[in-house]
Design a protein around this motif. Structure first.
Motif, PDB file in Angstrom:
ATOM      1  N   SER A   1     -17.999  25.971 -22.533  1.00 58.72           N
ATOM      2  CA  SER A   1     -17.551  27.218 -21.893  1.00 58.72           C
ATOM      3  C   SER A   1     -17.631  28.378 -22.860  1.00 58.72           C
ATOM      4  O   SER A   1     -16.809  29.294 -22.822  1.00 58.72           O
ATOM      5  CB  SER A   1     -16.116  27.100 -21.357  1.00 58.72           C
ATOM      6  OG  SER A   1     -16.021  26.065 -20.429  1.00 58.72           O
TER       7      SER A   1
ATOM      8  N   THR B   1     -16.680  28.817 -15.580  1.00 60.60           N
ATOM      9  CA  THR B   1     -15.328  28.377 -15.924  1.00 60.60           C
ATOM     10  C   THR B   1     -14.221  28.969 -15.048  1.00 60.60           C
ATOM     11  O   THR B   1     -13.383  28.212 -14.539  1.00 60.60           O
ATOM     12  CB  THR B   1     -15.049  28.681 -17.412  1.00 60.60           C
ATOM     13  OG1 THR B   1     -16.148  28.221 -18.195  1.00 60.60           O
ATOM     14  CG2 THR B   1     -13.779  28.009 -17.868  1.00 60.60           C
TER      15      THR B   1
ATOM     16  N   TYR C   1     -12.144  26.357 -12.753  1.00 61.89           N
ATOM     17  CA  TYR C   1     -10.757  26.128 -13.141  1.00 61.89           C
ATOM     18  C   TYR C   1      -9.795  26.550 -12.038  1.00 61.89           C
ATOM     19  O   TYR C   1      -8.735  25.943 -11.857  1.00 61.89           O
ATOM     20  CB  TYR C   1     -10.439  26.904 -14.426  1.00 61.89           C
ATOM     21  CG  TYR C   1     -10.883  26.231 -15.698  1.00 61.89           C
ATOM     22  CD1 TYR C   1     -11.925  25.306 -15.690  1.00 61.89           C
ATOM     23  CD2 TYR C   1     -10.272  26.510 -16.909  1.00 61.89           C
ATOM     24  CE1 TYR C   1     -12.343  24.703 -16.852  1.00 61.89           C
ATOM     25  CE2 TYR C   1     -10.688  25.898 -18.082  1.00 61.89           C
ATOM     26  CZ  TYR C   1     -11.724  25.004 -18.045  1.00 61.89           C
ATOM     27  OH  TYR C   1     -12.129  24.402 -19.199  1.00 61.89           O
TER      28      TYR C   1
ATOM     29  N   THR D   1      -8.245  20.438 -13.845  1.00 63.32           N
ATOM     30  CA  THR D   1      -8.431  21.584 -14.730  1.00 63.32           C
ATOM     31  C   THR D   1      -7.913  21.279 -16.127  1.00 63.32           C
ATOM     32  O   THR D   1      -8.551  21.627 -17.133  1.00 63.32           O
ATOM     33  CB  THR D   1      -7.703  22.817 -14.163  1.00 63.32           C
ATOM     34  OG1 THR D   1      -8.220  23.121 -12.864  1.00 63.32           O
ATOM     35  CG2 THR D   1      -7.883  24.019 -15.059  1.00 63.32           C
TER      36      THR D   1
ATOM     37  N   ALA E   1     -10.288  21.196 -19.483  1.00 65.68           N
ATOM     38  CA  ALA E   1     -10.006  22.086 -20.611  1.00 65.68           C
ATOM     39  C   ALA E   1      -9.742  21.336 -21.909  1.00 65.68           C
ATOM     40  O   ALA E   1      -9.556  21.975 -22.946  1.00 65.68           O
ATOM     41  CB  ALA E   1      -8.794  22.959 -20.286  1.00 65.68           C
TER      42      ALA E   1
ATOM     43  N   LYS F   1     -14.279  19.296 -23.663  1.00 69.89           N
ATOM     44  CA  LYS F   1     -14.465  20.258 -24.742  1.00 69.89           C
ATOM     45  C   LYS F   1     -14.543  19.549 -26.088  1.00 69.89           C
ATOM     46  O   LYS F   1     -15.370  19.889 -26.943  1.00 69.89           O
ATOM     47  CB  LYS F   1     -13.315  21.275 -24.740  1.00 69.89           C
ATOM     48  CG  LYS F   1     -13.201  22.103 -23.474  1.00 69.89           C
ATOM     49  CD  LYS F   1     -14.400  23.005 -23.290  1.00 69.89           C
ATOM     50  CE  LYS F   1     -14.225  23.919 -22.090  1.00 69.89           C
ATOM     51  NZ  LYS F   1     -14.194  23.217 -20.806  1.00 69.89           N
TER      52      LYS F   1
ATOM     53  N   ALA G   1      -8.502  30.331 -17.717  1.00 70.43           N
ATOM     54  CA  ALA G   1      -9.926  30.021 -17.908  1.00 70.43           C
ATOM     55  C   ALA G   1     -10.550  30.968 -18.921  1.00 70.43           C
ATOM     56  O   ALA G   1     -11.305  30.538 -19.807  1.00 70.43           O
ATOM     57  CB  ALA G   1     -10.662  30.105 -16.570  1.00 70.43           C
TER      58      ALA G   1
ATOM     59  N   SER H   1      -9.486  30.078 -22.368  1.00 69.06           N
ATOM     60  CA  SER H   1     -10.118  28.882 -22.922  1.00 69.06           C
ATOM     61  C   SER H   1     -11.476  29.184 -23.523  1.00 69.06           C
ATOM     62  O   SER H   1     -11.987  28.431 -24.331  1.00 69.06           O
ATOM     63  CB  SER H   1     -10.275  27.804 -21.852  1.00 69.06           C
ATOM     64  OG  SER H   1     -11.274  28.166 -20.918  1.00 69.06           O
TER      65      SER H   1
END
Length: 304
Positions: free
Chosen positions: A219, A227, A231, A239, A243, A247, A299, A302
């Motif tokens: 992202s 994203t 999200y 979600t 996240a 990742k 989002a 993040s």
């Protein structure tokens, strides 16, 4: 390395694979056993994590399947984080999905399948195993994003994630084909050796496309466009899973490929990483200013 020795190095993934298949059969017979299957899935993750911890304590650092995968401390630490995030996602999901009328036994199975893909991702030392792990994780994630079928936003999230994810996978695969064509191998070690010499324009384009595909999974701006919508539309436990675990896997994979495959050409990939990092910081901070929707705000945060 012999097949048995290679299989012993991927025991966590084997445990998760057989567990996912067994729980999928159980889900077909007992559709309302979502909570029980979630508990069994957490137990499978715990068993897989126990083997990973054992590898870490023994200081295992061996390649498997003729260099397609590696069992080392970096990959094992990443797997622990992935399995922990997945277990937490399984713990918080039942109450939310039951309130949404969408608690089905397929949810923990999809989480396990996604974890298998992420386990392959963080252990990959070849472009082929990299792509296989990435696609297994992504295909499970597309379904998870649209898990609440009665919610139009969830269906929209799954569709957008699938379309944009397919685009990112195509970019990564195109970059991998360029790197293979100019380096003559899909192995990270062989690619690194080939890059000790002068790097041509084709290899540079290959690196750009591969890092662009991985930036999508992280992202990172400017590949973050999926994203906020995903999200917002995906169920909250999903979600939380998106996240965290994917990742970790994507960042670990990016670190491994730039250091092992592209390590000798730091000036080539360093500029890409710097640009993506700066854009992510700026867009992640500024883009969230005007947001009033909490999920979209999270989002954008993040991305940063």
């Amino acid at each position: 390395m012999e097949l048995n020795a290679s299989l012993s190095l991927v025991r966590p993934e084997i445990i998760l694979s057989f567990s996912a298949l067994a729980l999928l059969l159980l889900a077909a017979w007992r559709e309302q056993a979502g909570r029980a299957i979630s508990i069994l899935a957490i137990a499978a993750l715990s068993a897989a994590a126990a083997f990973v911890i054992n590898f870490m304590l023994n200081g295992t650092n061996l390649s498997a399947f003729d260099g397609l995968l590696i069992n080392d401390a970096f990959g094992n630490f990443s797997k622990i984080l992935i399995f922990l995030a997945a277990a937490i996602s399984l713990m918080i999901a039942p109450r939310f999905l039951e309130n949404a009328g969408a608690m089905r036994a397929e949810y923990p199975v999809l989480i396990l399948l996604s974890c298998i893909g992420m386990g392959v991702m963080v252990s990959a030392t070849d472009l082929v195993s990299l792509y296989i792990g990435l696609e297994l994780q992504s295909l499970s994630a597309y379904v998870l994003a649209s898990f609440v079928r009665s919610d139009g936003r969830s269906a929209e999230a799954g569709l957008k994630y699938f379309v944009l994810g397919a685009l990112a996978s195509g970019m990564l695969l195109f970059g991998a084909s360029l790197v293979y064509g100019f380096a003559g191998s899909t192995s990270f070690a062989a690619i690194g050796t080939a890059m000790d010499a002068e790097v041509g324009l084709g290899l540079i384009f290959g690196i750009v496309f591969i890092l662009s595909g991985l930036a999508f999974k992280i992202s990172a701006a400017p590949f973050h466009m999926w994203t906020p919508d995903v999200y917002e539309g995906a169920p909250t436990p999903v979600t939380a899973f998106f996240a965290s675990a994917p990742k970790v896997a994507a960042i670990a994979l990016t670190i491994r490929i730039v250091l092992e495959a592209f390590g000798s050409q730091i000036l080539v990939w360093q500029q890409i990483i710097i640009a993506v990092a700066l854009m992510s910081i700026i867009i992640g901070a500024v883009g969230a200013i005007g947001q009033q929707n909490l999920k979209r705000l999270m989002a954008y945060s993040s991305i940063n």
